[in-house]
Scaffold this motif. Structure first.
Motif, PDB file in Angstrom:
ATOM      1  N   PRO A 201       3.187 -12.251  -6.279  1.00 34.44           N
ATOM      2  CA  PRO A 201       2.535 -12.414  -7.590  1.00 34.44           C
ATOM      3  C   PRO A 201       1.435 -11.384  -7.811  1.00 34.44           C
ATOM      4  N   PHE A 202       1.397 -10.813  -9.024  1.00 35.15           N
ATOM      5  CA  PHE A 202       0.390  -9.820  -9.422  1.00 35.15           C
ATOM      6  C   PHE A 202       0.337  -8.650  -8.442  1.00 35.15           C
ATOM      7  N   SER A 203       1.505  -8.245  -7.940  1.00 35.50           N
ATOM      8  CA  SER A 203       1.550  -7.221  -6.889  1.00 35.50           C
ATOM      9  C   SER A 203       0.953  -5.901  -7.360  1.00 35.50           C
ATOM     10  N   ARG A 204       1.237  -5.496  -8.613  1.00 35.49           N
ATOM     11  CA  ARG A 204       0.714  -4.217  -9.087  1.00 35.49           C
ATOM     12  C   ARG A 204      -0.800  -4.239  -9.217  1.00 35.49           C
ATOM     13  N   THR A 205      -1.330  -5.319  -9.772  1.00 34.12           N
ATOM     14  CA  THR A 205      -2.784  -5.434  -9.906  1.00 34.12           C
ATOM     15  C   THR A 205      -3.455  -5.462  -8.543  1.00 34.12           C
ATOM     16  N   ARG A 206      -2.884  -6.220  -7.634  1.00 38.51           N
ATOM     17  CA  ARG A 206      -3.461  -6.319  -6.289  1.00 38.51           C
ATOM     18  C   ARG A 206      -3.400  -4.978  -5.568  1.00 38.51           C
ATOM     19  N   PHE A 207      -2.303  -4.250  -5.780  1.00 42.39           N
ATOM     20  CA  PHE A 207      -2.189  -2.947  -5.137  1.00 42.39           C
ATOM     21  C   PHE A 207      -3.237  -1.969  -5.657  1.00 42.39           C
ATOM     22  N   VAL A 208      -3.410  -1.906  -6.984  1.00 49.22           N
ATOM     23  CA  VAL A 208      -4.376  -0.973  -7.575  1.00 49.22           C
ATOM     24  C   VAL A 208      -5.792  -1.302  -7.103  1.00 49.22           C
ATOM     25  N   LEU A 209      -6.151  -2.582  -7.082  1.00 49.78           N
ATOM     26  CA  LEU A 209      -7.487  -2.972  -6.633  1.00 49.78           C
ATOM     27  C   LEU A 209      -7.702  -2.604  -5.170  1.00 49.78           C
ATOM     28  N   ALA A 210      -6.683  -2.829  -4.336  1.00 52.91           N
ATOM     29  CA  ALA A 210      -6.801  -2.486  -2.915  1.00 52.91           C
ATOM     30  C   ALA A 210      -6.909  -0.975  -2.727  1.00 52.91           C
ATOM     31  N   ALA A 211      -6.165  -0.208  -3.557  1.00 58.66           N
ATOM     32  CA  ALA A 211      -6.231   1.253  -3.448  1.00 58.66           C
ATOM     33  C   ALA A 211      -7.617   1.762  -3.823  1.00 58.66           C
ATOM     34  N   LEU A 212      -8.197   1.220  -4.908  1.00 57.49           N
ATOM     35  CA  LEU A 212      -9.520   1.659  -5.340  1.00 57.49           C
ATOM     36  C   LEU A 212     -10.585   1.277  -4.322  1.00 57.49           C
ATOM     37  N   ALA A 213     -10.389   0.139  -3.635  1.00 57.44           N
ATOM     38  CA  ALA A 213     -11.361  -0.317  -2.630  1.00 57.44           C
ATOM     39  C   ALA A 213     -11.139   0.328  -1.274  1.00 57.44           C
ATOM     40  N   GLY A 214     -10.084   1.136  -1.135  1.00 56.14           N
ATOM     41  CA  GLY A 214      -9.788   1.752   0.154  1.00 56.14           C
ATOM     42  C   GLY A 214      -9.350   0.743   1.192  1.00 56.14           C
ATOM     43  N   ALA A 215      -8.721  -0.355   0.760  1.00 55.47           N
ATOM     44  CA  ALA A 215      -8.354  -1.440   1.677  1.00 55.47           C
ATOM     45  C   ALA A 215      -6.849  -1.685   1.683  1.00 55.47           C
ATOM     46  N   LEU A 216      -6.041  -0.650   1.454  1.00 53.92           N
ATOM     47  CA  LEU A 216      -4.595  -0.842   1.420  1.00 53.92           C
ATOM     48  C   LEU A 216      -4.041  -1.320   2.756  1.00 53.92           C
ATOM     49  N   HIS A 217      -4.700  -0.936   3.862  1.00 54.31           N
ATOM     50  CA  HIS A 217      -4.204  -1.348   5.174  1.00 54.31           C
ATOM     51  C   HIS A 217      -4.276  -2.851   5.362  1.00 54.31           C
ATOM     52  N   ARG A 218      -5.041  -3.551   4.490  1.00 50.97           N
ATOM     53  CA  ARG A 218      -5.115  -5.012   4.570  1.00 50.97           C
ATOM     54  C   ARG A 218      -4.314  -5.695   3.468  1.00 50.97           C
ATOM     55  N   SER A 219      -3.700  -4.923   2.584  1.00 46.70           N
ATOM     56  CA  SER A 219      -3.011  -5.494   1.434  1.00 46.70           C
ATOM     57  C   SER A 219      -1.603  -5.932   1.797  1.00 46.70           C
ATOM     58  N   HIS A 220      -1.197  -7.132   1.305  1.00 44.86           N
ATOM     59  CA  HIS A 220       0.159  -7.629   1.543  1.00 44.86           C
ATOM     60  C   HIS A 220       1.175  -6.923   0.651  1.00 44.86           C
ATOM     61  N   THR A 221       0.718  -6.188  -0.364  1.00 47.52           N
ATOM     62  CA  THR A 221       1.644  -5.541  -1.291  1.00 47.52           C
ATOM     63  C   THR A 221       2.080  -4.154  -0.807  1.00 47.52           C
ATOM     64  N   TYR A 222       1.454  -3.641   0.222  1.00 51.15           N
ATOM     65  CA  TYR A 222       1.671  -2.255   0.643  1.00 51.15           C
ATOM     66  C   TYR A 222       2.136  -2.216   2.094  1.00 51.15           C
ATOM     67  N   ARG A 223       3.138  -1.394   2.358  1.00 49.80           N
ATOM     68  CA  ARG A 223       3.635  -1.227   3.713  1.00 49.80           C
ATOM     69  C   ARG A 223       3.721   0.251   4.056  1.00 49.80           C
ATOM     70  N   GLN A 224       3.314   0.583   5.282  1.00 53.57           N
ATOM     71  CA  GLN A 224       3.382   1.957   5.763  1.00 53.57           C
ATOM     72  C   GLN A 224       3.936   1.941   7.181  1.00 53.57           C
ATOM     73  N   LEU A 225       4.978   2.751   7.442  1.00 56.41           N
ATOM     74  CA  LEU A 225       5.625   2.806   8.739  1.00 56.41           C
ATOM     75  C   LEU A 225       5.854   4.260   9.125  1.00 56.41           C
ATOM     76  N   ASP A 226       5.822   4.554  10.415  1.00 58.35           N
ATOM     77  CA  ASP A 226       6.201   5.865  10.939  1.00 58.35           C
ATOM     78  C   ASP A 226       7.477   5.679  11.751  1.00 58.35           C
ATOM     79  N   LEU A 227       8.595   6.242  11.257  1.00 57.51           N
ATOM     80  CA  LEU A 227       9.898   6.014  11.866  1.00 57.51           C
ATOM     81  C   LEU A 227      10.629   7.341  12.066  1.00 57.51           C
ATOM     82  N   PRO A 228      11.426   7.467  13.150  1.00 61.64           N
ATOM     83  CA  PRO A 228      12.224   8.685  13.326  1.00 61.64           C
ATOM     84  C   PRO A 228      13.420   8.729  12.382  1.00 61.64           C
ATOM     85  N   SER A 229      13.930   7.561  11.984  1.00 58.52           N
ATOM     86  CA  SER A 229      15.059   7.492  11.058  1.00 58.52           C
ATOM     87  C   SER A 229      15.130   6.082  10.492  1.00 58.52           C
ATOM     88  N   PHE A 230      15.754   5.937   9.338  1.00 53.17           N
ATOM     89  CA  PHE A 230      15.944   4.622   8.724  1.00 53.17           C
ATOM     90  C   PHE A 230      16.897   4.759   7.544  1.00 53.17           C
TER      91      PHE A 230
END
Length: 461
Positions: A395-424
């Protein structure tokens, strides 16, 4: 305050007064930033980071601190008349905005250019002390203001990591073919690249008289059996196409930055044709990794920088369109909000897990920062892909993402995922979608197989 006031009058009193007033509205720091901005590289980055730090420190100290902590300023008669400012400030004494701005600017400059900071720091310290010397701040006001400035200066790294604009590293130095006067070098030029559509062939022939120059349209039918190296003169799309041919032919690549943005050239530390010419004459090179993506099982397409699905290609185009007028980071924020508002979610399966996302970003080697505005790479040979996506099933994923991005807290946001992979693999459920690689829109499909190819290409540097 009394010890400062007890100092004997001297000519320094007038200098300190002028220095204190020159820092009103951070004018002295804006001037210093203008001087630093004339120095390419570290100087320019130091100026920009310093201005960002001043904005944060000034807002925190003046708009927040002074409102929350009202405090009387020292009485005017504590200091001699000769030291008193003509116009004494009337706002709260705590904390010192002058000290906050001075410390913020110095801290930010020091992170980018220690040499420049060695000249700025004594002036900043003098400005901070001048507020006590002229009787408008208590020493504790200055100390707290300086602490705020240092903190805000360091905090800029949360959104803007150190090393942006510096060449990425590689642990694979390579001695490539030595090309005297460009003998054995075939350069592929794109006359339509660059802001002015200027054909770089004239400069290329002046630098490498013995090189052969062909147009990008003629690359597919070119016989490369006699070539000792390939060159690419154009933007990232041109360089990516030539890099794929160089990797297939196992030839080193010489990059001539002749595009509008030249992201890849900046990442490998090539800012001019002359730098590449020197590298080809010395045979100096590095091994770098490449990313590849296969659409519905077709032949893999090479990408040097990034690939993306969903609204990310539109985000990049919109950001670049407004970057000169707004600045890169404000333009990026504007583009992010607008594209997220207009985007349609994709239902995908990423490495066997089904989810709904707004967009998917894939970087060749990990990018920094780890938010959704990747700016720089520290390595070119990691053998990993940087995978990022925004979930749309919350719910409200876009709003939550923008607020987390502006606060520099994306690493704690449930709407954002970041992975380092050799292949996928990404499987799109529904109608086929297009993929963009290095700013070029490619074929549509439903199954996208990504892979990293470590040290697949030698680049002159």
């Amino acid at each position: 305050m009394r010890r400062s006031a007890a100092l004997r009058p001297s000519r320094a009193d007038l200098v300190v007064k002028k220095l204190s007033t020159s820092a009103n509205h951070s004018m002295i720091w804006f001037t210093a930033a203008a001087v630093l901005a004339t120095i390419p590289g570290r100087g320019r980055r130091a100026a920009l980071r310093g201005l960002v730090a001043i904005a944060g420190a000034s807002f925190t100290a003046n708009a927040l601190g002074k409102q929350v902590f009202p405090r009387r300023r020292p009485a005017a008669d504590l200091v001699p008349v000769a030291r008193r400012l003509t116009r004494r400030p009337t706002s709260s004494s705590f904390p010192s905005g002058h000290a906050a701005s001075a410390a913020a600017f110095t801290t930010a400059v020091a992170m980018e250019s220690p040499v420049a900071a060695a000249f700025v720091a004594p002036v900043a310290a003098a400005v901070a002390y001048s507020r006590v010397h002229t009787g408008v701040h208590w020493p504790s006001d200055v100390a707290c203001g300086a602490a705020i400035g240092v903190g805000l200066g360091l905090l800029t790294r949360r959104w803007w990591p150190l090393g942006v604009g510096q060449p990425a590293e590689s642990d694979a130095p390579v001695h490539a073919a030595v090309l005297q006067d460009g003998e054995g070098l075939t350069i592929v030029a794109n006359p339509n690249s660059g802001p002015d559509d200027t054909d770089p062939a004239v400069q290329i022939k002046a630098a490498w008289p013995k090189a052969s120059v062909i147009r990008i349209d003629d690359l597919s039918g070119q016989d490369l059996s006699e070539a000792r190296a390939l060159g690419a003169a154009g933007g990232d799309g041109t360089v990516a196409a030539v890099a794929a041919a160089a990797a297939d032919a196992e030839l080193p690549l010489a990059v001539v930055p002749a595009g509008t943005l030249n992201h890849f050239a900046r990442d490998i530390g090539v800012e001019s044709l002359e730098q590449t010419r020197i590298a080809t004459e010395n045979g100096a090179g590095i091994g770098i990794g490449l990313g590849s993506v296969s659409v519905d099982g077709d032949e893999p397409v090479i990408f040097l920088n990034t690939a993306s699905l969903g609204g990310y290609p539109d985000l990049v185009l919109l950001r670049d369109k407004h970057a000169k007028r707004l600045g890169k980071w404000p333009a990026g924020a504007y583009a992010l909000v607008r594209i997220l508002h207009e985007a349609e979610p994709l239902t995908v399966t990423i490495n066997g897990r089904r989810q709904t996302v707004w967009m998917v970003f894939v970087g060749n080697n990990p990018y920094l920062p780890k938010g959704f505005a990747p700016a720089t790479r520290h390595r070119l040979d990691s053998g990993l892909l940087d995978v990022r996506f925004i979930r749309a099933d919350i719910p409200f994923s876009r709003t939550r993402f923008v607020l987390a991005a502006l606060a520099g807290a994306l690493h704690r946001s449930h709407t954002y995922r970041q992975l380092d992979l050799p292949s996928f693999t990404v499987r799109v459920h529904g109608r086929p979608v297009a993929i963009a690689t290095d700013g070029e829109v490619r074929a549509e499909g439903t199954v996208f197989t990504f892979a990293s190819r470590p040290t697949a290409l030698t680049v002159y540097r």
